[in-house]
Scaffold this active site. Structure first.
Site, PDB file in Angstrom:
ATOM      1  N   HIS A 136       0.860  -1.191   0.000  1.00 27.06           N
ATOM      2  CA  HIS A 136       0.000   0.000   0.000  1.00 27.06           C
ATOM      3  C   HIS A 136       0.894   1.238   0.000  1.00 27.06           C
ATOM      4  O   HIS A 136       1.904   1.274   0.711  1.00 27.06           O
ATOM      5  CB  HIS A 136      -0.919   0.002   1.226  1.00 27.06           C
ATOM      6  CG  HIS A 136      -1.961   1.074   1.155  1.00 27.06           C
ATOM      7  ND1 HIS A 136      -1.690   2.382   1.506  1.00 27.06           N
ATOM      8  CD2 HIS A 136      -3.249   1.054   0.751  1.00 27.06           C
ATOM      9  CE1 HIS A 136      -2.785   3.112   1.324  1.00 27.06           C
ATOM     10  NE2 HIS A 136      -3.751   2.321   0.871  1.00 27.06           N
ATOM     11  N   GLU A 138       0.757   4.055   1.375  1.00 30.58           N
ATOM     12  CA  GLU A 138       1.031   4.652   2.694  1.00 30.58           C
ATOM     13  C   GLU A 138       2.145   3.881   3.407  1.00 30.58           C
ATOM     14  O   GLU A 138       3.008   4.481   4.062  1.00 30.58           O
ATOM     15  CB  GLU A 138      -0.244   4.669   3.548  1.00 30.58           C
ATOM     16  CG  GLU A 138       0.000   5.362   4.887  1.00 30.58           C
ATOM     17  CD  GLU A 138      -1.181   5.275   5.839  1.00 30.58           C
ATOM     18  OE1 GLU A 138      -2.342   5.271   5.380  1.00 30.58           O
ATOM     19  OE2 GLU A 138      -0.939   5.207   7.059  1.00 30.58           O
ATOM     20  N   THR A 177      -2.863   4.035   8.775  1.00 28.30           N
ATOM     21  CA  THR A 177      -4.009   4.780   9.316  1.00 28.30           C
ATOM     22  C   THR A 177      -5.361   4.173   8.959  1.00 28.30           C
ATOM     23  O   THR A 177      -6.375   4.540   9.555  1.00 28.30           O
ATOM     24  CB  THR A 177      -4.008   6.222   8.782  1.00 28.30           C
ATOM     25  OG1 THR A 177      -4.019   6.162   7.352  1.00 28.30           O
ATOM     26  CG2 THR A 177      -2.809   7.006   9.263  1.00 28.30           C
ATOM     27  N   SER A 235      -8.878   1.059  -2.413  1.00 34.16           N
ATOM     28  CA  SER A 235      -8.933   1.904  -1.221  1.00 34.16           C
ATOM     29  C   SER A 235      -8.937   1.021   0.027  1.00 34.16           C
ATOM     30  O   SER A 235      -9.864   0.230   0.230  1.00 34.16           O
ATOM     31  CB  SER A 235     -10.203   2.766  -1.272  1.00 34.16           C
ATOM     32  OG  SER A 235     -10.517   3.244   0.016  1.00 34.16           O
ATOM     33  N   ASN A 237      -9.272   1.723   3.336  1.00 29.53           N
ATOM     34  CA  ASN A 237     -10.341   1.900   4.340  1.00 29.53           C
ATOM     35  C   ASN A 237     -11.680   1.404   3.814  1.00 29.53           C
ATOM     36  O   ASN A 237     -12.520   0.933   4.576  1.00 29.53           O
ATOM     37  CB  ASN A 237     -10.386   3.362   4.813  1.00 29.53           C
ATOM     38  CG  ASN A 237     -11.152   4.252   3.869  1.00 29.53           C
ATOM     39  OD1 ASN A 237     -12.356   4.359   3.950  1.00 29.53           O
ATOM     40  ND2 ASN A 237     -10.447   4.884   2.929  1.00 29.53           N
TER      41      ASN A 237
END
Ligand code: SF4
Length: 326
Positions: A136, A138, A177, A235, A237
């Site tokens: 990912h 991030e 996160t 995505s 989340n």
């Protein structure tokens, strides 16, 4: 639509999750691209999808944004080069500077906070564990804040069990996160059981938006026949919201980017549905999905709210200063 036709539609209760959709970090990132386009004109280069949503990316492309995966795809230019909300390894701003790019960083401040935590642990000589998903952006960005080997990625309780740190008494952890709150709690518990002195944040680094969207899905999922999660498959989340719905007892949970993807073999004979959207999915797509149900059902929409959000992140400074100078 005539009254007669309406009568033929079966009733459908729609429980609309709140909060859902855009978070403060996504709003800031999209506004950064739009503001840059308005200030400096087209093109504006964006490294990686500014947020993980195809509709948003296509809309910005139509306004003059050019999306690239790496800086070497960008010709020498004075145009702004924007880094996405997910954050970037330190090597990226360094390379942008070397090439004299006008770089704008749309990294979410809550991701930057994790970067700073990792740096502080590193300065204190701690070996760092990052809980997150391999690949990912991030995670790539957070690992890239420090020299190679300073951060070890762990993705599961099983990986915690086999992790061999250099010094078990001098460890710290940070997290991505946008993880599952429950999965992460289990991984953190496993880390603390093996390494009681491990340093970490008060809870974890999962952001308010991820937490709040999961919380309302947990409440709604057991109350409905099926759940629709609006968002893109890349995505993080958004994917977690579908998992949370399934674990909360909703056997029919589906992630869709657009109404056209709804599988009516699954959703053609339900009495109630829950609807939510990932943090990068615009509300217009939620409306499109509910509209598709309204063509087949007489819908009765109720909003279920478990938290109020008023988070706001100001734009990157350069864009703010330009506004002041106008
Ligand atoms: S999901 Fe959380 S970390 Fe990601 S952009 Fe939104 S507020 Fe920031």
């Amino acid at each position: 639509m005539t009254a007669t036709a309406t009568r033929h539609k079966p009733p459908l209760k729609v429980l609309l999750c709140s909060p859902r959709g855009f978070c403060a970090g996504v709003v800031r990132a999209i506004d950064s691209v739009e503001r840059a386009l308005a200030r400096y004109g087209s093109p504006v280069y964006v490294r990686h999808e500014i947020v993980h949503n195809r509709y948003v990316v296509e809309s910005l492309k139509a306004k003059g944004a050019i999306f690239v995966e790496e800086l070497d795809e960008i010709p020498d230019t004075d145009a702004p080069v924007i880094f996405s909300a997910h954050g970037v390894p330190k090597s990226i701003p360094t390379e942008a500077q070397r090439r004299n790019f006008f770089a704008l960083d749309a990294t979410c401040p809550l991701v930057t906070k994790v970067h700073r935590e990792a740096e502080i642990h590193n300065k204190r000589g701690r070996e760092i564990v990052l809980i997150g998903h391999a690949g990912h952006p991030e995670v790539v960005g957070t690992i890239g804040q420090l020299p190679s080997g300073a951060i070890t990625l762990l993705q599961s309780v099983e990986e915690v069990a086999t992790f061999e740190p250099r010094d078990a008494g001098n460890l710290a952890y940070v997290t991505q996160t946008t993880l599952s709150v429950d999965d992460t709690a289990e991984i953190v518990a496993a880390l603390k059981a093996r390494f009681p002195s491990i340093h970490g944040p008060h809870k974890e680094d999962i952001c308010y938006a991820t937490t709040n969207r999961q919380e309302v899905v947990k409440k709604v999922a057991p109350m409905v026949d099926a759940m629709i999660v609006v968002g893109s498959p890349n995505s993080s989340n958004t994917q977690r919201l579908k998992e949370v719905a399934e674990r909360a007892g909703c056997v029919r949970a589906m992630l869709v980017e657009r109404a056209a993807e709804i599988d009516w073999a699954v959703f053609g004979s339900v009495g109630s549905i829950g609807v939510t959207a990932g943090a990068s999915a615009p509300e217009v797509l939620v409306e499109e999905v509910i509209g598709a149900f309204a063509e087949r059902y007489t819908v009765n929409v109720e909003t279920v709210t478990t938290a109020d959000e008023d988070m706001f992140f100001p734009l990157p400074r350069v864009l703010r200063e330009n506004e002041a100078a106008e």
